[in-house]
Design an enzyme around this catalytic site. Structure first.
Site, PDB file in Angstrom:
ATOM      1  N   GLY A   8      12.984  29.338  37.749  1.00  8.40           N
ATOM      2  CA  GLY A   8      12.032  29.143  36.668  1.00  8.40           C
ATOM      3  C   GLY A   8      10.883  30.122  36.776  1.00  8.40           C
ATOM      4  N   ASN A  11       8.765  28.122  39.839  1.00 10.54           N
ATOM      5  CA  ASN A  11       9.463  27.795  41.083  1.00 10.54           C
ATOM      6  C   ASN A  11      10.947  28.121  40.997  1.00 10.54           C
ATOM      7  OD1 ASN A  11       7.254  26.564  42.578  1.00 10.54           O
ATOM      8  ND2 ASN A  11       7.394  24.865  41.140  1.00 10.54           N
ATOM      9  N   GLY A 108      17.060  31.381  26.268  1.00 12.27           N
ATOM     10  CA  GLY A 108      16.784  31.271  27.697  1.00 12.27           C
ATOM     11  C   GLY A 108      17.893  30.526  28.418  1.00 12.27           C
ATOM     12  N   ASP A 110      17.722  28.586  30.907  1.00 16.46           N
ATOM     13  CA  ASP A 110      17.366  27.193  31.190  1.00 16.46           C
ATOM     14  C   ASP A 110      17.602  26.301  29.984  1.00 16.46           C
ATOM     15  OD1 ASP A 110      15.314  28.573  29.840  1.00 16.46           O
ATOM     16  OD2 ASP A 110      13.727  27.327  30.708  1.00 16.46           O
TER      17      ASP A 110
END
Length: 255
Positions: A8, A11, A108, A110
């Protein structure tokens, strides 16, 4: 053992799975300059505390929203695990769903992984809210396809901007205030952030459902999801490991 790596903006989370069951997970701050050797030293020490070794890992899957980390993470995987990782977004990885958006390559990693994870666990249609560096609203149709969403500033990003731009406003923690009408500066800021984001969640999800044309499940993830879910009945499910669950699902769809 499978190692799922979620990179990310803030993190990096590494999680070990055995037969789809989470064994343990470890976090380190995201840095584009961290070398393969630094990853190896950190993870070997972190795993050793839990009685695990790098040699236990024989498969790796990676999702990153920070492209400059990918070269060294691939090198880390080849050197310490002897494998080339599956990487979300690369041509050889089948998500098992279709991004029905104008430019799929811009989505993205994610967001796509969260869509897969949420639909595999809860079905659809649904809205996934990710309280991360940005606050993402991702929409998944009944067939599990990613059909778009909304990107808004993250909670901590908004707080930081407020602190930096207004000389007399202090830096504060994100908390659930007792009331909307603050009686001092800190209470006013906390109410603005907390209830402001609750209002944004309720307003955007309502508009998304109206545009989609039916009710949808609402799933929240990210570090602040538990806090904000307490402020609204609209968030039905909180899953802090949704991205990891999506990575595991995609791995097994490709193996």
């Amino acid at each position: 053992m499978l190692l799922a790596i979620d990179v990310g903006n803030t993190n990096i989370t590494c999680a070990a799975y055995k037969d789809r069951e989470l064994v343990n997970e470890w976090r380190i701050s995201t840095s584009g300059s961290r070398t393969a050797e630094e990853y190896g030293v950190w993870l070997s020490q972190a795993m050793a505390i839990d009685g695990l070794q790098l040699k236990d890992v024989n498969h790796v899957i990676v999702a990153t929203v920070v492209p400059e980390t990918l070269f060294n993470i691939k090198g880390f995987c080849r050197r310490y695990f002897g494998v080339t990782p599956l990487v979300i977004g690369e041509a050889n990885v089948d998500l098992g769903m279709t991004p029905l958006i104008d430019r799929p390559s811009e989505a993205g990693a994610d967001r796509l992984v969260n869509a897969v994870g949420a639909h595999s666990l809860y079905g659809g249609p649904l809205v996934v809210i990710d309280f991360g560096t940005a606050t993402n609203f991702d929409v998944v149709d009944g067939d599990g396809n990613y059909i778009g969403g909304v990107i808004a500033p993250g909670v901590n990003l908004s707080l930081d901007a407020l602190y930096r731009a207004a000389a007399k406003l202090p830096r504060i923690a994100v908390e659930s205030p007792m009331r909307v009408i603050g009686k001092n500066t800190i209470e006013c800021m906390q109410a603005g952030i907390y209830f402001g984001y609750i209002a944004m969640v309720e307003g955007l999800v309502g508009r998304i459902q109206a545009e989609y044309g039916s009710e949808m499940k609402t799933v929240a993830t990210g570090g602040l999801a538990p806090l904000f879910s307490k402020g609204t009945d609209l968030i039905e499910i909180v899953n802090g490991d949704l991205t990891l669950a999506g990575l595991v699902e995609i791995f097994y769809r490709n193996n």
